[in-house]
Structures are given as structure tokens and as C-alpha cells.
Design a protein around this motif. Structure first.
Motif, short mmCIF file in Angstrom:
data_model
loop_
_atom_site.label_atom_id
_atom_site.label_comp_id
_atom_site.label_asym_id
_atom_site.label_seq_id
_atom_site.Cartn_x
_atom_site.Cartn_y
_atom_site.Cartn_z
N GLU B 280 -3.25 11.40 -8.34
CA GLU B 280 -4.60 11.98 -8.37
C GLU B 280 -5.66 10.87 -8.27
N LEU B 281 -5.35 9.72 -8.90
CA LEU B 281 -6.30 8.60 -8.92
C LEU B 281 -6.14 7.67 -7.72
N VAL B 293 7.85 4.31 -13.85
CA VAL B 293 7.39 4.59 -12.49
C VAL B 293 6.94 3.28 -11.85
N PHE B 294 7.07 3.24 -10.54
CA PHE B 294 6.65 2.08 -9.76
C PHE B 294 5.43 2.54 -8.98
N ALA B 295 4.27 1.98 -9.33
CA ALA B 295 3.01 2.56 -8.88
C ALA B 295 2.09 1.49 -8.31
N ALA B 296 1.58 1.75 -7.11
CA ALA B 296 0.67 0.80 -6.46
C ALA B 296 -0.75 1.32 -6.54
N PRO B 297 -1.65 0.55 -7.18
CA PRO B 297 -3.05 1.00 -7.27
C PRO B 297 -3.71 0.97 -5.89
N ASP B 307 -3.37 -7.12 -14.84
CA ASP B 307 -4.21 -7.98 -15.69
C ASP B 307 -5.21 -7.16 -16.52
N TYR B 308 -5.78 -6.15 -15.88
CA TYR B 308 -6.75 -5.30 -16.57
C TYR B 308 -6.11 -4.59 -17.76
N LEU B 309 -4.92 -4.04 -17.51
CA LEU B 309 -4.22 -3.36 -18.61
C LEU B 309 -3.91 -4.34 -19.73
N THR B 345 -6.79 3.41 -16.80
CA THR B 345 -6.64 3.45 -15.34
C THR B 345 -7.86 4.10 -14.69
N ARG B 346 -8.37 5.13 -15.36
CA ARG B 346 -9.59 5.79 -14.83
C ARG B 346 -10.77 4.81 -14.83
#
Lengths: 350, 350
Positions: B280-281, B293-297, B307-309, B345-346
């Protein structure tokens, strides 16, 4: 069916550990377990352990335990590596230092696992015969020359004999390769070689919680060496080789020095009594510095004595090789267990 | 100082396991631990454990546990070997089947420990690139030809993607060598390949108690294979590789099938919710069959998101290799933990 194993593995007979028989009423004196329970702090550590924490990986390098060990021996934790029993450390050490071009040398007789570990690596084992009294021969160092790893139990197994510290020191200083001193039984001995691991760059001293700490069932051991050697072994270590319970319980046991002293004193006192009683009955008993004695019954054959004890539910260990077949190896049990063994022995020698 | 290490070990960088940071309040989603505690039967097994029994060696082959595993899968205990975590089994398998003449092949990306284990043996690793969607390429078997060991995680790590069972079956049947299927995450998947270990002589399927049983801190895993392969691996096994507590606790956890089903269902449900929310994001999220999960922003670089997380006390995993650097690997946590991750993440995508 086709085998995909490395030929070294197909050729391997494997190592046979001592039996773990399950008969009730058995007197089990065959695998050098401690006859006394572990420290009461071990019981408390188990009782207070938070099982929920098991969902998380353990500390990969067991630093709380390493720090305690380093403090005890006046070194840094960079000098210490923990293993899933000494077996795990031995496996790392043989993988690190032996291969088809890098052989292992050891006294003979000594711990029969070493040549098996070398064979797994495709490495040659040079077995250097001990003198008649099972001490190191004068030309030991010359005979070991060219090997990359020189492995000793000290006190030796299965003999219980401890090699002179001066001799060990000369070997550590002069041997061009790694000297591994396996001190599984050192807590039962008058002296040890731990300081050599800190004084010489090429020396590894190994200890275990299995014998003197009564924790054979836990699988925990450690090695002390130079930081360069510890670093290299760390690369070969399974990432999380010691578990959360072992780290917690091991530390609790390690910190109870009074209990260790008490248990090892009892074992040493029973060892002296057993040695004297067997000699009285005509046995040749080597001077033991370990938690077992190596004893040859009159007549020069250990097998009938081993069999006789076994028929009477007392299990000891018999090694059929030429240098050892006159003997049996008897673990020091409780005083009543040793009384039972001695009563049977008196029947046997009649 | 002169090194006595085998040159392969000196050359080795070593494997870096995921961090085990100790900050309080941290949301730890980096090493695929289960967010739920182990079965209540584990707590009872610890509470009822007789610490005195630790003075005795454990069963060397963990037969009570092997029997339970064999019963579950309809095989004999000769088909099962237990290890001090899957790591211990992987070490045995690489020592058994790889050396300078016997190479290993694997998909890429997959578990980055495999090439390290091969390098320790002086063995070559052939990395076979996965298709753009991280499935197996059509000519995978051809590319693997000549290797002695073919190693797969299934579901794959770090992608979470599961390879088609028909493809796996064809590989097991046609590959001239050992096929190792590492099913660390299979309890979170729709299907598994355990039956192949019993139908084909050259197949090993590995499972662990670390993930689905919430026992990463205990170190316990097992492999199922043909009796000939289990026999050969037994020769390489440390004599007492699993300890008394692990055997007892592992059996208690294994017998609680209801709790396993409940925990894995919760993880799968959170996985579906996280996958949908990240998509969704604007994230690319691979279909996962594992507990991560393997997730690409959006933007095609995983590093700034990682880094942000991290700056916000949420730790995930980032793999900087070319095929993986667009992604981060996020372990499925509890629902509140995943809510925290999604809230950050949002903020991040804004």
C-alpha cells in the motif's frame, strides 16, 4: 548406492564414546563422570531460568562467561573461547590446524579421539610411544618435529599420569607448531599449565565443565590461548555454539569455587584410597592426577577383570590396544561405589 | 607472528551473524526470532528438570527425540540426526561432502553462511543467480552440474520465496550429488519437501527448533535423510552434541503440536497484514512463506530505510550485495511491534 561422502569420511571407523547403559542399580565408572551432583547454584540457576528468554538467540561468544574465566586467570576475554563441550573446541582446533599437508602428533597412549579428528581432515597422525612408565620419552620433541599440531591430555587419559611441567614448558617454547594441552582433568591434579597459554603465542589450554564441575550433561568447555589463535578459532565456530541455559548454568557453577574445591578434594581422597587398596591386592596402579585410575590386575590382562566387573553390574573401561590391554580405567565414584568395586575385586583376585 | 592456521582459515573473513543488541525498548526484527514465547510445556520441562542429572553425559544420539521425530514423519530413527542447532548439522554436512575436489552450488541470493562453510573446507562455491522474481532459473540444474552438494533454503532466505515443489522434486531426482533442503522456515509455509528426504537416497531435509518453536536460545535442529547419509554424518558428529536440557526441552516443545499451529498461524496472519500494508505504501514485497518479509522501499535502496528504522530503535536486516541492496529483511514481530514499524514507515515514505 553411490557415496557422495569425501573418501576420508567413508574410510573412517568413527570414534566410539564410552557406553551410556541404562540398567538400574548399575555402578557406572566408565566415562569419568563426577559422582557428586553439580553445585547447588546450578539447581538454583535452572529453577530461576526464564524459559521465555529461549525464543532469542544466545550471546554468540558467551561474553559473561568468558569475562568470568578471563578474570579468574588474569587475562582478557580475547584470550578465551567457549565451546559446546571440549569436543566442539577440539573439532575447531583440528579443522584449523590439520589437513593433508599439516599433521598432528601426540603421545601414545592418549585420548583416542585425536587421531579420528585428524583423519576427518585427511591429516596424518604421528603416535609417539610413551616410556614404559607412561611418561614422555626423552626425544619426544625430536619425534614430534614437522607436525603442525601437538596434542596432549594433561593429566593424560587413559593413564591419569601427568607429564612434568618443566618438560611441557620446554615443549611449548621449542615446538614449531601449535601445542594443545587438554586439561580436562586438571582440577584433580597438583598443578596445571594454564599460564603457558598466556606466556606462549602457540599454546592452547582447554578445560571442560564435564568432570570437575559435574556438568557432563550440559556440554560446556573453554580454551585459553593468544588473541590471534582465539580470533582464528572464532571464524570456525558455529555462530551460536553455546546455548542460553549452558551460559547461565556454567557461570553459576564457575563462580562456586568452594563447592569445586570440596568435590575435587573428595575425589582425590577416594582416588588415594582406591590406589592403595588395588596395589595391596597386587595391581599395578599408575600414579593418577585425574578422576580415574589406570590399573592392571595381576596376570597382565585387563579383559577378564573388566568382564568380571561387568557381570556384576560395575562398568569400567577397557582399551584393547597393545599398550593398554593390561589395564582397566576406573572412574573415581562415591565411596560406597568404590567399596563395591573393591569387594568384587577381592573376589576376583582369589 | 607466524600463523599455523590452514591458509583457507587465514583467508576467511568469517560469517557475521545478525546483531544481538541489548538496548532496552528495542523492537528487534533482525534475526528471525519468533515473537511469541515457547510452549508452556517448555516452561514446565525447565521447572521439572532434575539438575543433578547434569553430572552424567547425555544420550549421544538423542534417541527419545529422534524417535518422536521419526514417528511424526513415518520413518525410522535411522533416518534422523539431531544437532546443536542447524548450524551444527550444516557444519557436519559441509565437512562430509565438500573439499577442494568437491564443490558446493547454491542459488544466489540465499543463506550467506553456505559459502563460508565451503571456504573452510577449501571448496569452491558456485552461486547460481536467481531469476528477477527470485525464483529458480530454468537451467538451474544444468548450472549446478558437477557440484557435489547443492544447498537450498526453502523457503529461501533472505527472500522468503519458496521454490515450486515440482521443481525441487525434479532436482532431487536428477542431480548427481547431495541435495540439501534447509527447511528452517517450513513451518510457516504452505508446503514442504520432507517426503523427498525419504523418497530419494541423496536428499537431506533440515529443520530447526529456533524459529517456529521459539527456541533459538536452546540450539536444536535435526536432519532427515537416508540411513546411509545419517550413518556417515554420525561419524562426524561430536560425540555428545546435544545436551540433556536441549533433548528434554526439545521433546516437550515438539510434542505440543497445538501450540505450534497457533503460533505459526499468528505469524502468518501478521505477515499477510504487513505485506499488504507495505505494498500500500509503495514497497515491492516478495511473497513470503517464511517468518519475515523481504521488502524494497520506493526508490530502490534499502539502506536509508534500514538506517531510519534503526535511528528509531527498530532493527531489521540489510544485505548490501547487488541483488539484495534494494531490500530490507523484516522479521515478523508481534502485532504491536509491526504497528510500530508501520507507523515509522509511513513517516519515512512521506
Amino acid at each position: 548406492m553411490k557415496s557422495y561422502f569425501r573418501p576420508e569420511i567413508d574410510a573412517l571407523a568413527g570414534y566410539t564414546p564410552g557406553e551410556q547403559p541404562k540398567m538400574p542399580g548399575l555402578v557406572k565408572l566408565n566415562t569419568n563422570e563426577n559422582p557428586y551432583p553439580p553445585s547447588p547454584r546450578v539447581r538454583d540457576a535452572v529453577a530461576n531460568f526464564d524459559a521465555r528468554s529461549l525464543r532469542l538467540y544466545p550471546d554468540p561468544t558467551a561474553d559473561a562467561l568468558r569475562d568470568a574465566i578471563a578474570r579468574r586467570f588474569g587475562c582478557r576475554h580475547e584470550n578465551v573461547i567457549c565451546g559446546n563441550g571440549s569436543d566442539d573446541l577440539l573439532t575447531m582446533i583440528f579443522r584449523a590446524f590439520t589437513d593433508p599437508e599439516r599433521s598432528m602428533a601426540m603421545p601414545d597412549p592418549a585420548y583416542s579421539l585425536y587421531p579420528v579428528l585428524a583423519a576427518m581432515q585427511g591429516a596424518e597422525s604421528r603416535l609417539i610411544p610413551l616410556a614404559e612408565d607412561f611418561s614422555l620419552p626423552g626425544d619426544f620433541l625430536e619425534q614430534a618435529k614437522g607436525a603442525n599440531l601437538l596434542a596432549f591430555p594433561r593429566p593424560n587419559a587413559p593413564t591419569g599420569v601427568s607429564f612434568a611441567r618443566e618438560t611441557m614448558e620446554r615443549i611449548c617454547r621449542d615446538f614449531d607448531g601449535i601445542v594443545l594441552i587438554d586439561e580436562a582433568y586438571a582440577d584433580f591434579a597438583d598443578d596445571n599449565c594454564l599460564d603457558f597459554a598466556l606466556r606462549f603465542d602457540n599454546v592452547i589450554v582447554m578445560r571442560t565443565f564435564s568432570k570437575s564441575y559435574s556438568l557432563a550433561g550440559l556440554r560446556l568447555g573453554y580454551a585459553v590461548s593468544s588473541p590471534a589463535i582465539v580470533d582464528g578459532l572464532m571464524k570456525l565456530k558455529d555462530s551460536y555454539n553455546t546455548d542460553r541455559l549452558s551460559q547461565t548454568i556454567g557461570l553459576a557453577a564457575f563462580e562456586d569455587r568452594g563447592y569445586l574445591a570440596e568435590c575435587t578434594a573428595k575425589v582425590r581422597s577416594t582416588r588415594a584410597r582406591l590406589t592403595a587398596a588395588l596395589r595391596e591386592l597386587g595391581f599395578r596402579v599408575l600414579d593418577s592426577q585425574a578422576n580415574f585410575v589406570f590399573a592392571a590386575p595381576p596376570g597382565g590382562d585387563g579383559k577378564p577383570y573388566f568382564d568380571y566387573l561387568r557381570q556384576n553390574a560395575v562398568i569400567v573401561r577397557y582399551f584393547p590396544a597393545p599398550r593398554t590391554r593390561a589395564f582397566t580405567r576406573i572412574t573415581i565414584g562415591t565411596d560406597p561405589e568404590i567399596d563395591r568395586l573393591l569387594a568384587l575385586t577381592r573376589e576376583f583376585v582369589k
